[in-house]
Design an enzyme around this catalytic site. Structure first.
Site, PDB file in Angstrom:
ATOM      1  N   GLY A 112       0.809  -1.289  -0.017  1.00  0.00           N
ATOM      2  CA  GLY A 112      -0.061   0.214  -0.078  1.00  0.00           C
ATOM      3  C   GLY A 112       0.959   1.144   0.007  1.00  0.00           C
ATOM      4  O   GLY A 112       0.430   2.443   0.528  1.00  0.00           O
ATOM      5  N   PHE A 128      -0.684   3.973  15.549  1.00  0.00           N
ATOM      6  CA  PHE A 128       0.864   3.616  16.097  1.00  0.00           C
ATOM      7  C   PHE A 128       1.395   5.028  16.646  1.00  0.00           C
ATOM      8  O   PHE A 128       2.656   5.047  17.038  1.00  0.00           O
ATOM      9  CB  PHE A 128       1.537   3.606  14.678  1.00  0.00           C
ATOM     10  CG  PHE A 128       1.564   2.060  14.212  1.00  0.00           C
ATOM     11  CD1 PHE A 128       2.137   1.166  14.758  1.00  0.00           C
ATOM     12  CD2 PHE A 128       0.436   1.569  13.382  1.00  0.00           C
ATOM     13  CE1 PHE A 128       1.907  -0.193  14.177  1.00  0.00           C
ATOM     14  CE2 PHE A 128       0.142   0.287  13.064  1.00  0.00           C
ATOM     15  CZ  PHE A 128       1.224  -0.715  13.215  1.00  0.00           C
ATOM     16  N   HIS A 145     -11.630  12.013  11.588  1.00  0.00           N
ATOM     17  CA  HIS A 145     -10.699  11.612  10.581  1.00  0.00           C
ATOM     18  C   HIS A 145     -11.121  12.200   9.064  1.00  0.00           C
ATOM     19  O   HIS A 145     -12.003  12.739   8.770  1.00  0.00           O
ATOM     20  CB  HIS A 145     -10.679  10.106  10.182  1.00  0.00           C
ATOM     21  CG  HIS A 145     -10.195   9.322  11.390  1.00  0.00           C
ATOM     22  ND1 HIS A 145     -10.675   9.079  12.472  1.00  0.00           N
ATOM     23  CD2 HIS A 145      -8.825   8.664  11.500  1.00  0.00           C
ATOM     24  CE1 HIS A 145      -9.907   8.393  13.552  1.00  0.00           C
ATOM     25  NE2 HIS A 145      -8.603   8.256  12.731  1.00  0.00           N
ATOM     26  N   HIS A 146     -10.034  12.119   8.186  1.00  0.00           N
ATOM     27  CA  HIS A 146     -10.003  12.909   6.916  1.00  0.00           C
ATOM     28  C   HIS A 146     -11.352  11.755   6.318  1.00  0.00           C
ATOM     29  O   HIS A 146     -11.585  10.798   6.631  1.00  0.00           O
ATOM     30  CB  HIS A 146      -8.767  12.611   6.188  1.00  0.00           C
ATOM     31  CG  HIS A 146      -8.167  10.934   6.215  1.00  0.00           C
ATOM     32  ND1 HIS A 146      -8.851  10.282   5.303  1.00  0.00           N
ATOM     33  CD2 HIS A 146      -7.434  10.273   7.130  1.00  0.00           C
ATOM     34  CE1 HIS A 146      -8.120   8.881   5.392  1.00  0.00           C
ATOM     35  NE2 HIS A 146      -7.401   9.173   6.789  1.00  0.00           N
ATOM     36  N   LYS A 187     -11.193   8.065   4.664  1.00  0.00           N
ATOM     37  CA  LYS A 187     -11.333   6.802   5.724  1.00  0.00           C
ATOM     38  C   LYS A 187     -12.410   6.122   5.323  1.00  0.00           C
ATOM     39  O   LYS A 187     -13.524   6.560   5.298  1.00  0.00           O
ATOM     40  CB  LYS A 187     -10.998   7.364   7.129  1.00  0.00           C
ATOM     41  CG  LYS A 187     -11.210   6.330   8.027  1.00  0.00           C
ATOM     42  CD  LYS A 187     -10.536   6.536   9.349  1.00  0.00           C
ATOM     43  CE  LYS A 187     -10.458   5.417  10.374  1.00  0.00           C
ATOM     44  NZ  LYS A 187      -9.398   4.479   9.989  1.00  0.00           N
TER      45      LYS A 187
END
Length: 263
Positions: free
Chosen positions: A7, A125, A152-153, A156
């Site tokens: 990815g 993370f 979120h953006h 997503k």
């Protein structure tokens, strides 16, 4: 360690590539894209000085390159199958793709243990996000009335986010069960109260300009508590990714959640 990135053209995957290149003990040996136009990453202007093959087939990449670890940031649609393929080839995996069910995680853990290799799946993370989840887990013992808002953006694909779900799971371990809201409340528009998990409400916001943000709002008589974390740039996740890649060398099982490898 010889690292491949699955990815790599996505926003997170692109950042992972740059991180692997920066780390002296990590070597970028291959990248994967579902429909590659390039045969080598040096066909991209940003990486013109490199010599790293681009693959369109995961099994082919694993068999030809034999990396020590694959970092996967793809989509929920292929995250499980990718991780299963990686582990079945006896290769370590660090996975930031979300949308795994508990049953899928259990199955992947069984494969990792049968191959005696390390793997880590984490909804987030960023170390700050992990601390936010841990703080919320502790607070939930004393503040059972709580709701989660994750932002979120707008690209997503999954909702609620993996971080939102993981936060709710952790709070459920310490929280007295309370069904949030009035017993006879009515939604005038379906979904207005958000998703429900163990009596808690989770609300998902998707807007351009956002990266990854979450607040956990607690309420009690005469007081409130809000715990919030913001990732303004995807580089906030990279120290956790690099740590996870290195940690897989020490593991012979699959770990779910970055918090489980932090000292």
């Amino acid at each position: 360690m010889r690292v491949a990135v699955s990815g790599f053209k996505g926003r997170m995957g692109h950042e992972v590539v740059k991180t692997v290149l920066r780390e002296a003990d990590l070597e970028l040996v291959a990248v994967l894209d579902h429909e590659p136009k390039e045969k080598n990453i040096n066909e991209m202007v940003e990486f013109s000085s490199l010599d790293v093959p681009v693959f369109g087939n995961l099994s082919e990449m694993l068999e030809e390159i034999k990396p020590d670890c694959v970092v996967d940031f793809t989509t929920p649609k292929v995250g499980y199958s990718n991780t299963k393929t990686i582990l079945e080839h006896g290769v370590r995996a660090v996975v930031g793709t979300t949308g795994f069910t508990p049953e899928q995680i259990s199955e992947l853990r069984t494969i990792a243990e049968s191959k005696k290799i390390g793997a880590l799946i984490a909804p987030n993370f960023a170390v700050g996000a992990v601390l936010m989840m841990q703080f919320a887990q502790k607070a939930a013992k004393y503040f059972p009335n709580v709701e989660i808002i994750e932002l979120h953006h707008d690209n997503k694909l999954d909702a609620p986010s993996g971080t939102g779900v993981k936060t709710a799971e952790m709070m459920a371990e310490t929280r007295e069960f309370v069904k949030q809201g009035a017993a006879d409340e009515v939604e005038l528009i379906e979904g207005a109260r958000g998703a429900e998990y163990e009596g808690m409400r989770i609300h998902s916001v998707r807007l351009p300009g956002l990266v990854a943000h979450q607040e956990v709002i607690f309420g009690a008589e005469g007081q409130g508590l809000t715990i919030r974390h913001d990732s303004y740039d995807r580089i906030s996740f990279m120290s956790g990714v690099a740590l996870s890649v290195r940690k897989t060398k020490e593991l012979e099982t699959l770990i779910y959640g970055l918090e489980n490898i932090l000292d």
